[in-house]
Design an enzyme around this catalytic site. Structure first.
Site, PDB file in Angstrom:
ATOM      1  N   ASP A   1     -13.978  -4.622  -2.273  1.00 51.14           N
ATOM      2  CA  ASP A   1     -14.242  -3.905  -1.041  1.00 51.14           C
ATOM      3  C   ASP A   1     -15.318  -4.639   0.265  1.00 51.14           C
ATOM      4  OD1 ASP A   1     -11.189  -3.276  -1.263  1.00 51.14           O
ATOM      5  OD2 ASP A   1     -11.760  -0.875  -1.135  1.00 51.14           O
TER       6      ASP A   1
ATOM      7  N   ASP B   1       1.029  -0.855  -0.158  1.00 50.19           N
ATOM      8  CA  ASP B   1      -0.113   0.139  -0.361  1.00 50.19           C
ATOM      9  C   ASP B   1       0.720   1.292   0.274  1.00 50.19           C
ATOM     10  OD1 ASP B   1      -3.457  -1.277   0.814  1.00 50.19           O
ATOM     11  OD2 ASP B   1      -1.169  -2.262   1.928  1.00 50.19           O
TER      12      ASP B   1
END
Lengths: 257, 219
Positions: A131, A12
């Site tokens: 998600d 990330d």
């Protein structure tokens, strides 16, 4: 001879640094993306996923340079996600050396984008990133909904139905993140992973929640995932990718060692 | 130092960065050129035919740019390496896109893995397998200079929904299995082609590319 289950370290990246948050907040610095990618490559990672979580779009050029630098030195597949909103974004990332691009919120606002992208570049380089948050209550049959904006905004879209639709539209792989589990280190949402993996005919990458090596094995054995993604257990030196693979093999899972 | 040239044929079908970067990474004295210019390709010492995407578009561009004739010329004498769809394009015909005629360099058909595809051996027996075949799988080698220094049954990275069913068993230089047996590599004389992506296959893949750049085209 059988296809190996893949282990995918995830970077990330925020403003040019690898970071890792707990449930999308509380960011910890974990180093330079190029150095981190090289380390995982040496440890035997099967792929690398690079998610650009920089909030503003000002730093796209930085991201492209980093993808180029990684692709110059790391000869395993590289997926890039975060801020992929149009055909041009995909082309830029592929030209920079990415092999696949992960599309998330742009697919929610315009599902046809996934279809156009798959037709243009081929399904093999289009990953649908989902998600998911559980919305069913304890004891009810599992039900998950897609949330955007770091998990704050519900969309009303059912995760399993969405995964089927997006793969029908041409997405060649599903990157499935449980937002309930992400950063919590108590394991994948196995029920979610299994529900999606059994519903679609393309590979599913389980993501969100890995805290130890057994969690990775459970994602494959119980969750029926084709690949497992983890970040913090690798970033902070708790385990190497090699150790993860050795553990998976001891659990009877086919891996590349 | 006289440097050699390796031409990576660019026929507009996407990402050639990976293949050219990996070739550059392993080469000591070879200049890697990504090009569609027939003259440059015909002058090169080694030629790579890569490919991604759908077969009809690939063959369409190959014919439109005259790459078919260039490849036929190259195949007469120079070391030539086909990768993924580049390998499939060298076969007789592909079932993809309702049927596409290909370059007919190797005898055989490009077929769909099937939906559903059911595993037939080992841990995959009876299991419904995902298509595309995506990830690291083993290749059983048949002796060839391009496998030098690579362990038999080493894993390479594959991404494909269609596979090569080679008609001439003596041309199969690598055996793969995913639900069914398929040709992971084919070769004849100075031409070699692989279904997997050596440029994405870590050490084994880089070794194969290095072997190719060092290859004189003798089987």
């Amino acid at each position: 001879m059988a296809l190996a289950k893949r282990i995918i370290p995830c970077l990330d990246v925020d403003n040019g640094r690898v970071v890792k948050g707990v449930q999308f907040v509380d960011i910890r610095d974990a180093g330079d993306p190029v150095e981190v990618a090289k380390r995982y490559d040496q440890q035997g990672a099967d792929e690398i996923t690079f998610l650009d979580i920089t909030a503003s779009s000002d730093n796209r050029a930085t991201t492209i340079h980093m993808v180029e630098a990684i692709a110059d030195q790391v000869f395993i597949p590289l997926t890039v996600g975060g801020g992929i909103r149009c055909i041009e974004d995909i082309r830029n990332m592929l030209n920079a050396g990415a092999d696949k691009t992960a599309i998330n919120s742009a697919a929610i606002s315009n599902p046809e984008f996934v279809k156009q992208a798959a037709e243009k570049f081929g399904s093999q380089c289009i990953v649908i990133a989902i998600d998911a948050k559980k919305v069913s209550k304890e004891g009810e049959p599992g039900k998950w909904e897609i949330f955007t904006h770091g998990g704050r905004k519900p969309t009303g879209i059912d995760v399993v139905e969405w995964a089927i639709k997006m793969t029908d539209f041409g997405a060649g792989e599903v990157l499935l993140t449980s937002m309930d589990q992400d950063g919590v280190k108590s394991g994948f949402d196995i029920e979610l992973t299994r529900a999606v993996s059994e519903a679609v005919n393309v590979p599913v990458i389980a993501s969100g929640g890995v805290g130890n090596l057994q969690h990775l094995a459970d994602g494959v054995t119980n969750g029926k995932a084709d690949a497992v993604l983890a970040a913090s257990i690798f970033h902070f030196g708790e385990y190497t990718v090699q150790q993860a693979k050795e553990h998976m093999r001891s659990e009877g899972i086919e891996v590349r060692l | 130092m006289s440097s050699k040239i390796c031409a990576v044929i660019d026929y507009g079908m996407g990402n050639l960065h990976s293949a050219s970067k990996a070739l550059e990474f392993v080469s000591d004295n070879t200049q890697v050129l990504v090009t569609s210019d027939p003259e440059t390709i015909l002058k090169a010492d080694h030629v790579v035919l890569p490919g991604v995407g759908a077969m009809r578009d690939c063959m369409g561009e190959i014919k439109r740019l005259g790459v078919d004739q260039v490849v036929a010329e190259v195949a007469k004498s120079k070391p030539l390496l086909g990768i993924c769809v580049g390998m499939q394009a060298m076969m007789n015909h592909s079932q993809e896109n309702n049927g596409v005629d290909c370059l007919k360099h190797f005898e055989g058909e490009v077929e769909f893995f099937g939906n559903p595809l059911i595993g037939t051996q080992g841990s995959e027996d009876g299991v419904k397998l995902k298509v595309p075949h995506m990830g690291w799988n083993q290749v059983k080698q048949v002796a060839h200079p391009l496998w030098n220094g690579i362990e038999d049954e080493a894993r390479f990275y594959f991404v494909h929904s269609y596979f090569v069913n080679a008609k001439n068993p003596s041309q199969v230089k690598g055996h793969g299995h995913y639900g069914k047996d398929f040709a992971a590599a084919v070769g004849q004389d100075n031409v070699f082609a692989v279904q997997f992506h050596p440029e994405k296959s870590h050490k084994a893949g880089l070794q194969l590319l290095q072997n190719f750049l060092n290859w004189d085209g003798q089987p």
